[in-house]
Write a protein that holds these residues in place. Structure first.
Motif, PDB file in Angstrom:
ATOM      1  N   GLY A 231       0.817  -1.225   0.000  1.00  0.00           N
ATOM      2  CA  GLY A 231       0.000   0.000   0.000  1.00  0.00           C
ATOM      3  C   GLY A 231       0.840   1.258   0.000  1.00  0.00           C
ATOM      4  N   LEU A 232       2.105   1.177   0.437  1.00  0.00           N
ATOM      5  CA  LEU A 232       2.978   2.363   0.384  1.00  0.00           C
ATOM      6  C   LEU A 232       3.310   2.608  -1.086  1.00  0.00           C
ATOM      7  CD1 LEU A 232       4.704   4.406   2.070  1.00  0.00           C
ATOM      8  CD2 LEU A 232       6.607   2.830   1.776  1.00  0.00           C
ATOM      9  N   ARG A 233       3.236   3.892  -1.515  1.00  0.00           N
ATOM     10  CA  ARG A 233       3.495   4.169  -2.937  1.00  0.00           C
ATOM     11  C   ARG A 233       4.850   4.846  -3.137  1.00  0.00           C
ATOM     12  NH1 ARG A 233      -1.665   4.891  -5.624  1.00  0.00           N
ATOM     13  NH2 ARG A 233      -0.479   4.533  -7.532  1.00  0.00           N
ATOM     14  N   ARG A 234       5.266   5.662  -2.146  1.00  0.00           N
ATOM     15  CA  ARG A 234       6.542   6.369  -2.282  1.00  0.00           C
ATOM     16  C   ARG A 234       7.309   6.356  -0.967  1.00  0.00           C
ATOM     17  NH1 ARG A 234       5.693  12.235  -5.132  1.00  0.00           N
ATOM     18  NH2 ARG A 234       5.563  11.570  -7.309  1.00  0.00           N
ATOM     19  N   LEU A 235       8.629   6.279  -1.101  1.00  0.00           N
ATOM     20  CA  LEU A 235       9.501   6.268   0.077  1.00  0.00           C
ATOM     21  C   LEU A 235      10.657   7.235  -0.177  1.00  0.00           C
ATOM     22  CD1 LEU A 235      10.190   4.793   2.787  1.00  0.00           C
ATOM     23  CD2 LEU A 235      11.388   3.075   1.426  1.00  0.00           C
ATOM     24  N   LEU A 259      11.112   3.867  -4.045  1.00  0.00           N
ATOM     25  CA  LEU A 259      12.121   4.768  -3.476  1.00  0.00           C
ATOM     26  C   LEU A 259      12.400   5.896  -4.473  1.00  0.00           C
ATOM     27  CD1 LEU A 259      13.991   5.173  -1.061  1.00  0.00           C
ATOM     28  CD2 LEU A 259      15.639   3.662  -2.154  1.00  0.00           C
ATOM     29  N   CYS A 260      12.130   7.139  -4.065  1.00  0.00           N
ATOM     30  CA  CYS A 260      12.265   8.277  -4.967  1.00  0.00           C
ATOM     31  C   CYS A 260      13.743   8.613  -5.200  1.00  0.00           C
ATOM     32  CB  CYS A 260      11.551   9.501  -4.387  1.00  0.00           C
ATOM     33  SG  CYS A 260       9.772   9.255  -4.305  1.00  0.00           S
ATOM     34  N   GLY A 261      14.062   8.975  -6.420  1.00  0.00           N
ATOM     35  CA  GLY A 261      15.445   9.330  -6.763  1.00  0.00           C
ATOM     36  C   GLY A 261      15.740  10.768  -6.388  1.00  0.00           C
ATOM     37  N   ALA A 262      15.750  11.040  -5.093  1.00  0.00           N
ATOM     38  CA  ALA A 262      16.023  12.403  -4.622  1.00  0.00           C
ATOM     39  C   ALA A 262      16.932  12.312  -3.404  1.00  0.00           C
ATOM     40  CB  ALA A 262      14.714  13.096  -4.251  1.00  0.00           C
ATOM     41  N   LEU A 263      17.980  13.107  -3.429  1.00  0.00           N
ATOM     42  CA  LEU A 263      18.906  13.144  -2.293  1.00  0.00           C
ATOM     43  C   LEU A 263      18.895  14.538  -1.685  1.00  0.00           C
ATOM     44  CD1 LEU A 263      22.319  11.636  -3.482  1.00  0.00           C
ATOM     45  CD2 LEU A 263      20.615  10.549  -2.011  1.00  0.00           C
ATOM     46  N   HIS A 264      18.921  14.610  -0.359  1.00  0.00           N
ATOM     47  CA  HIS A 264      19.211  15.893   0.298  1.00  0.00           C
ATOM     48  C   HIS A 264      20.544  15.685   0.991  1.00  0.00           C
ATOM     49  CE1 HIS A 264      18.059  19.249   3.355  1.00  0.00           C
ATOM     50  NE2 HIS A 264      19.079  19.561   2.598  1.00  0.00           N
ATOM     51  N   GLY A 404       0.973  19.324  -6.593  1.00  0.00           N
ATOM     52  CA  GLY A 404       1.560  18.004  -6.351  1.00  0.00           C
ATOM     53  C   GLY A 404       3.064  18.088  -6.392  1.00  0.00           C
ATOM     54  N   ARG A 405       3.700  16.983  -6.058  1.00  0.00           N
ATOM     55  CA  ARG A 405       5.161  16.946  -5.981  1.00  0.00           C
ATOM     56  C   ARG A 405       5.676  15.792  -6.839  1.00  0.00           C
ATOM     57  NH1 ARG A 405       8.017  19.516  -1.421  1.00  0.00           N
ATOM     58  NH2 ARG A 405       6.008  20.283  -0.697  1.00  0.00           N
ATOM     59  N   THR A 406       6.705  16.070  -7.621  1.00  0.00           N
ATOM     60  CA  THR A 406       7.308  14.993  -8.423  1.00  0.00           C
ATOM     61  C   THR A 406       8.162  14.117  -7.507  1.00  0.00           C
ATOM     62  OG1 THR A 406       9.331  16.208  -8.885  1.00  0.00           O
ATOM     63  CG2 THR A 406       7.491  16.560 -10.409  1.00  0.00           C
ATOM     64  N   ARG A 407       8.641  13.014  -8.055  1.00  0.00           N
ATOM     65  CA  ARG A 407       9.544  12.159  -7.274  1.00  0.00           C
ATOM     66  C   ARG A 407      10.830  12.907  -6.924  1.00  0.00           C
ATOM     67  NH1 ARG A 407       8.298   6.559  -7.682  1.00  0.00           N
ATOM     68  NH2 ARG A 407      10.480   5.992  -7.581  1.00  0.00           N
ATOM     69  N   GLY A 408      11.206  13.861  -7.776  1.00  0.00           N
ATOM     70  CA  GLY A 408      12.404  14.661  -7.516  1.00  0.00           C
ATOM     71  C   GLY A 408      12.130  15.871  -6.640  1.00  0.00           C
ATOM     72  N   ASN A 409      10.911  15.984  -6.086  1.00  0.00           N
ATOM     73  CA  ASN A 409      10.544  17.043  -5.146  1.00  0.00           C
ATOM     74  C   ASN A 409      10.209  18.382  -5.784  1.00  0.00           C
ATOM     75  OD1 ASN A 409      10.045  16.658  -2.456  1.00  0.00           O
ATOM     76  ND2 ASN A 409      12.191  16.145  -2.044  1.00  0.00           N
ATOM     77  N   HIS A 410       9.977  18.414  -7.097  1.00  0.00           N
ATOM     78  CA  HIS A 410       9.527  19.651  -7.738  1.00  0.00           C
ATOM     79  C   HIS A 410       8.050  19.848  -7.434  1.00  0.00           C
ATOM     80  CE1 HIS A 410      13.091  20.303 -10.249  1.00  0.00           C
ATOM     81  NE2 HIS A 410      13.140  18.986 -10.373  1.00  0.00           N
TER      82      HIS A 410
END
Ligand code: SF4
Length: 443
Positions: A231-235, A259-264, A404-410
């Protein structure tokens, strides 16, 4: 010690980072279990808690001015309890009660697990109750207490084993302590059962997760275990440390579709001289190696950064190194802070805060402008392309639009329908500003 059940409504004000927002939710959970409702305004509250940040002097002064405002409520209703919690409370302790004698509770970032008992003690004793320097387990979370219906944060570790010379976190939150993997996964399951579709795992240094765990679990194991929750869609996970990044994490990103391709991953500075004085434990070249490897593996992935400008001894040439790193890395977003001396840090003890305020302000603006140029360039390349968005709700500025937010956090605004809230939608980008994008639902 009993809690007065006549105290029925809590108003919580949270300053600072996502960890503080999460901690506020934990405190609200504890009060909810005791029968407290939520007061939307301080006027309606029986207990007012201000959860604070100590990372910058400005943040602390803001809290004192806020406390001055809240004092009025105590003037009208002396029975209202006013508490200060979090990192500033941990750092200053009794000093808060001395500067703001009308405060009833001071509970540090490591003691807020006792918040109900502290509230009861403050009511019983009619005097300030101060608890700092204790390591108390945080309250259990009630997953229904959260700011966002579809997105949630989970603290997986607290504290930090690094000793960056500017940072108060090791002092306020202590050495790193990771939670048991099973309890984190249970929290993800409960959140998903309650409607959450995106979870962000939080740690001051998330790459180090598990370093103190007897079972030997680490971030790699944690990501796999959370990803397996039905049920989890994004991490997501934050915040990464350039000196501790495990290369297997890129394999996990490739392998785990949620798992989203975004790094902080904060560089803090682009100058090796400054990085050394900050005791960050990596060089500019090592930092860029991580970014290049990430980009090689995930061309559509995004990297966000933190910078400190005006660190002691920072020259114009050092600053230019930060600007050039920002351009070279092509960050999606940069959080830029002016250096602020924090008592009892190594930098405060050993380094002179010698960059004048106007120079700090000019460098701050310069980096912001550089980020704006990078964002515009990036946003241009996104026009005409389609991205997956998690739809969060109506836009705050224009209720006819949805956000909304993209996987890259835009962040993307688009004309949509309320039936999309909490769903993943495909949106094609049509236009942009330096900070946001606009689009239409893809056909
Ligand atoms: S890594 Fe450095 S800046 Fe980050 S929390 Fe730890 S000591 Fe502070």
């Amino acid at each position: 010690m009993t809690v007065d059940t006549a105290m029925k409504r809590l108003h919580l004000i949270s300053f600072g980072c996502q960890m503080n927002v999460y901690d506020s939710e934990l405190m609200a959970s504890a009060f909810k279990r005791r029968g407290y409702g939520v007061a939307e305004t301080p006027e309606d509250a029986d207990v007012i808690l201000v959860n604070t940040c100590a990372v910058r002097e400005h943040a602390e002064e803001k809290v004192f001015s806020h406390l001055g405002e809240l004092r009025k409520h105590k003037g009208r209703r002396p029975d209202v309890l006013l508490g200060v919690t979090g990192c500033m409370a941990e750092r200053m302790g009794r000093e808060i009660a001395r500067r703001a004698p009308y405060v009833d509770i001071v509970a540090g970032a490591r003691s807020f697990g006792d918040i109900l008992d502290l509230a009861a003690a403050a009511r019983d004793h009619r005097g300030p109750v101060v608890s700092v320097g204790h390591d108390r387990p945080p309250p259990e979370r009630d997953v229904s207490v959260r700011r966002d219906k579809y997105r949630a944060f989970i603290a997986v570790s607290r504290g930090c084993n690094h000793r960056c010379t500017f940072c108060v976190v090791p002092r306020t939150r202590g050495d790193e302590k990771g939670r048991a993997l099973a309890s984190i996964v249970r929290e993800v399951e409960e959140l998903v059962a309650d409607g959450v579709v995106e979870v962000t795992l939080l740690g001051q240094n998330i790459d180090n997760y598990g370093v103190d765990r007897p079972e030997g679990e680490d971030l790699h194991h944690l990501l796999h275990a959370c990803h397996a929750v039905d049920g989890l869609r994004r991490l997501r996970f934050v915040t990464s440390h350039p000196a501790d990044m495990d290369p297997r994490i890129f394999d996990d990103m490739a392998e785990l579709p949620k798992l989203c391709g975004a790094l902080h991953i904060p560089p803090q500075s682009g100058s090796n001289t400054v990085l050394k004085r900050m005791a960050r434990g990596y060089t500019r070249e090592e930092y860029m190696d991580i970014v290049h490897e990430f980009r090689r593996r995930f061309p559509a992935g995004e990297v966000a950064a933190d910078f400190i400008v005006g660190f002691p001894g920072e020259t114009e040439a050092d600053h230019e190194q930060s600007v050039s790193l920002l351009h070279e890395a092509g960050f999606q977003q940069s959080f830029i802070f002016r250096y602020s001396e924090r008592p009892a840090t190594t930098a405060a003890r050993r380094l002179e805060d010698d960059v004048p305020l106007p120079v700090k302000a000019a460098r701050n603006l310069h980096l912001l402008k550089a980020q704006e140029a990078v964002s515009i360039k990036k946003h241009k390349t996104m026009v005409g392309r389609t991205y997956e968005l998690l739809v969060e709700g109506p836009s705050k500025k224009d209720p006819a639009m949805f956000t909304g937010r993209t996987r890259g956090n835009h962040i993307v605004h688009f004309p949509g329908g309320s039936e999309l809230i909490g769903e993943l939608a495909a949106v094609t980008i049509t236009d942009f500003s330096p900070v946001t994008l606009r689009g239409v639902l893809a056909r």
